[in-house]
Scaffold this active site. Structure first.
Site, PDB file in Angstrom:
ATOM      1  N   ASN A   1     -46.161  20.949 -86.381  1.00 19.33           N
ATOM      2  CA  ASN A   1     -46.959  21.553 -85.099  1.00 19.33           C
ATOM      3  C   ASN A   1     -47.813  22.534 -85.798  1.00 19.33           C
ATOM      4  O   ASN A   1     -47.390  23.711 -86.309  1.00 19.33           O
ATOM      5  CB  ASN A   1     -46.094  21.758 -83.989  1.00 19.33           C
ATOM      6  CG  ASN A   1     -45.330  20.678 -83.462  1.00 19.33           C
ATOM      7  OD1 ASN A   1     -45.957  19.430 -83.585  1.00 19.33           O
ATOM      8  ND2 ASN A   1     -43.905  20.828 -83.120  1.00 19.33           N
TER       9      ASN A   1
ATOM     10  N   ASP B   1     -32.238  23.410 -86.652  1.00 19.70           N
ATOM     11  CA  ASP B   1     -33.186  23.905 -85.169  1.00 19.70           C
ATOM     12  C   ASP B   1     -32.000  24.236 -84.379  1.00 19.70           C
ATOM     13  O   ASP B   1     -31.081  23.599 -84.051  1.00 19.70           O
ATOM     14  CB  ASP B   1     -34.065  22.726 -84.846  1.00 19.70           C
ATOM     15  CG  ASP B   1     -35.033  23.227 -83.738  1.00 19.70           C
ATOM     16  OD1 ASP B   1     -36.198  23.170 -84.118  1.00 19.70           O
ATOM     17  OD2 ASP B   1     -34.521  23.657 -82.755  1.00 19.70           O
TER      18      ASP B   1
ATOM     19  N   GLY C   1     -48.372  22.626 -79.576  1.00 16.39           N
ATOM     20  CA  GLY C   1     -47.127  22.918 -79.214  1.00 16.39           C
ATOM     21  C   GLY C   1     -46.307  23.995 -80.301  1.00 16.39           C
ATOM     22  O   GLY C   1     -45.155  23.951 -80.327  1.00 16.39           O
TER      23      GLY C   1
ATOM     24  N   HIS D   1     -44.459  34.312 -95.841  1.00 18.59           N
ATOM     25  CA  HIS D   1     -44.915  34.170 -94.502  1.00 18.59           C
ATOM     26  C   HIS D   1     -46.570  33.768 -94.559  1.00 18.59           C
ATOM     27  O   HIS D   1     -47.440  34.319 -94.942  1.00 18.59           O
ATOM     28  CB  HIS D   1     -44.795  35.243 -93.774  1.00 18.59           C
ATOM     29  CG  HIS D   1     -45.572  35.152 -92.271  1.00 18.59           C
ATOM     30  ND1 HIS D   1     -44.454  34.807 -91.362  1.00 18.59           N
ATOM     31  CD2 HIS D   1     -46.740  35.299 -91.749  1.00 18.59           C
ATOM     32  CE1 HIS D   1     -45.512  34.777 -90.173  1.00 18.59           C
ATOM     33  NE2 HIS D   1     -46.737  35.065 -90.339  1.00 18.59           N
TER      34      HIS D   1
ATOM     35  N   HIS E   1     -40.573  20.357 -89.152  1.00 17.92           N
ATOM     36  CA  HIS E   1     -39.649  19.814 -88.506  1.00 17.92           C
ATOM     37  C   HIS E   1     -39.044  18.470 -89.353  1.00 17.92           C
ATOM     38  O   HIS E   1     -39.961  17.687 -89.780  1.00 17.92           O
ATOM     39  CB  HIS E   1     -39.681  19.262 -87.342  1.00 17.92           C
ATOM     40  CG  HIS E   1     -40.243  20.509 -86.395  1.00 17.92           C
ATOM     41  ND1 HIS E   1     -39.350  20.805 -85.459  1.00 17.92           N
ATOM     42  CD2 HIS E   1     -41.304  20.989 -86.190  1.00 17.92           C
ATOM     43  CE1 HIS E   1     -39.986  21.802 -84.773  1.00 17.92           C
ATOM     44  NE2 HIS E   1     -41.191  21.999 -85.216  1.00 17.92           N
TER      45      HIS E   1
ATOM     46  N   HIS F   1     -44.748  30.828 -88.036  1.00 13.40           N
ATOM     47  CA  HIS F   1     -44.500  30.812 -89.340  1.00 13.40           C
ATOM     48  C   HIS F   1     -44.329  29.218 -89.970  1.00 13.40           C
ATOM     49  O   HIS F   1     -43.685  28.539 -89.323  1.00 13.40           O
ATOM     50  CB  HIS F   1     -43.214  31.593 -89.683  1.00 13.40           C
ATOM     51  CG  HIS F   1     -42.666  31.536 -91.003  1.00 13.40           C
ATOM     52  ND1 HIS F   1     -42.341  32.928 -91.813  1.00 13.40           N
ATOM     53  CD2 HIS F   1     -42.487  30.806 -92.004  1.00 13.40           C
ATOM     54  CE1 HIS F   1     -41.922  32.493 -93.022  1.00 13.40           C
ATOM     55  NE2 HIS F   1     -41.924  31.375 -93.171  1.00 13.40           N
TER      56      HIS F   1
ATOM     57  N   HIS G   1     -43.714  26.028 -90.559  1.00  9.45           N
ATOM     58  CA  HIS G   1     -42.215  25.158 -90.652  1.00  9.45           C
ATOM     59  C   HIS G   1     -42.462  23.744 -90.581  1.00  9.45           C
ATOM     60  O   HIS G   1     -43.471  22.934 -89.890  1.00  9.45           O
ATOM     61  CB  HIS G   1     -41.257  25.596 -89.597  1.00  9.45           C
ATOM     62  CG  HIS G   1     -42.052  25.792 -88.266  1.00  9.45           C
ATOM     63  ND1 HIS G   1     -42.736  26.916 -87.726  1.00  9.45           N
ATOM     64  CD2 HIS G   1     -41.610  24.803 -87.198  1.00  9.45           C
ATOM     65  CE1 HIS G   1     -43.077  26.433 -86.402  1.00  9.45           C
ATOM     66  NE2 HIS G   1     -42.553  25.581 -86.366  1.00  9.45           N
TER      67      HIS G   1
HETATM   68  P1  5GP Z   1     -42.397  24.525 -83.060  1.00  4.90           P
HETATM   69  O1  5GP Z   1     -42.449  24.567 -81.534  1.00  4.90           O
HETATM   70  O2  5GP Z   1     -43.226  25.950 -83.373  1.00  4.90           O
HETATM   71  O3  5GP Z   1     -43.143  23.465 -83.677  1.00  4.90           O
HETATM   72  O4  5GP Z   1     -40.800  24.733 -83.608  1.00  4.90           O
HETATM   73  C1  5GP Z   1     -40.154  25.849 -83.513  1.00  4.90           C
HETATM   74  C2  5GP Z   1     -38.847  25.311 -83.485  1.00  4.90           C
HETATM   75  O5  5GP Z   1     -38.088  26.622 -83.625  1.00  4.90           O
HETATM   76  C3  5GP Z   1     -38.164  24.950 -82.154  1.00  4.90           C
HETATM   77  O6  5GP Z   1     -37.926  23.510 -82.403  1.00  4.90           O
HETATM   78  C4  5GP Z   1     -37.417  25.749 -81.735  1.00  4.90           C
HETATM   79  O7  5GP Z   1     -36.167  25.030 -81.278  1.00  4.90           O
HETATM   80  C5  5GP Z   1     -36.789  26.515 -83.221  1.00  4.90           C
HETATM   81  N1  5GP Z   1     -36.264  27.837 -82.884  1.00  4.90           N
HETATM   82  C6  5GP Z   1     -36.558  28.780 -82.098  1.00  4.90           C
HETATM   83  N2  5GP Z   1     -35.990  30.002 -82.093  1.00  4.90           N
HETATM   84  C7  5GP Z   1     -35.105  29.371 -83.029  1.00  4.90           C
HETATM   85  C8  5GP Z   1     -34.061  30.435 -83.850  1.00  4.90           C
HETATM   86  O8  5GP Z   1     -33.838  31.574 -83.355  1.00  4.90           O
HETATM   87  N3  5GP Z   1     -33.085  29.723 -84.298  1.00  4.90           N
HETATM   88  C9  5GP Z   1     -33.422  28.381 -85.165  1.00  4.90           C
HETATM   89  N4  5GP Z   1     -32.559  27.857 -85.769  1.00  4.90           N
HETATM   90  N5  5GP Z   1     -34.280  27.636 -84.307  1.00  4.90           N
HETATM   91  C10 5GP Z   1     -35.046  28.077 -83.667  1.00  4.90           C
HETATM   92 ZN    ZN Z   2     -42.658  34.794 -91.084  1.00  8.55          ZN
END
Ligand code: 5GP
Ligand code: ZN
Length: 113
Positions: free
Chosen positions: A86, A29, A92, A45, A101, A97, A99
């Site tokens: 999430n 991340d 949040g 996707h 964590h 796409h 994912h």
């Molecule tokens: P979400 O908020 O959707 O649960 O998690 C998205 C995650 O993607 C966040 O923890 C954020 O830091 C990470 N993220 C956003 N943009 C990028 C990127 O360009 N590269 C990487 N490696 N992580 C990203």
């Molecule tokens: Zn995607």
């Protein structure tokens, strides 16, 4: 499709990959909230777990198996770690796409914030 995580999976955008196979990519991340903070994604996707019916069951199982393998390799399984997906704006989710964590290397509270 203009999707950040598709582009990381395709290597159109640089990502710090720690694992990849034909179906799954795991990368660091960019804004870690724990000493170990990885994101496990399918190459295919889908926007969130709410579209998981589009996956073959073996891919759904495959992601969990990769998460387990990576947790062991990163040595976060002993003390415990957290897997979070999430889903939707209220939880949040900022990247649409699917994912997971993978968070480890520190103590996590419950309930989460
Ligand atoms: P979400 O908020 O959707 O649960 O998690 C998205 C995650 O993607 C966040 O923890 C954020 O830091 C990470 N993220 C956003 N943009 C990028 C990127 O360009 N590269 C990487 N490696 N992580 C990203
Ligand atoms: Zn995607």
């Amino acid at each position: 499709m203009d999707c950040l995580f598709c582009k990381i999976a395709n290597k159109e955008i640089k990502g710090d990959l720690v694992y990849e196979d034909d179906e799954i990519v795991v990368f660091k991340d960019i804004n870690p909230v724990a000493p170990v903070h990885l994101l496990a994604i399918p190459r295919q996707h889908i926007s969130s777990i709410m579209e998981i019916d589009k996956f073959e069951d073996k891919l759904t199982a495959g992601i969990l198996k990769v998460i387990s393998k990576i947790a062991k390799e990163m040595n976060i399984d002993g003390d415990g770690f957290r897997v979070v997906t999430n889903t939707g704006d209220g939880a949040g989710q900022s990247v649409k796409h699917l994912h997971f964590h993978i968070l480890g290397g520190r103590k996590f509270n419950w309930p989460p914030g």
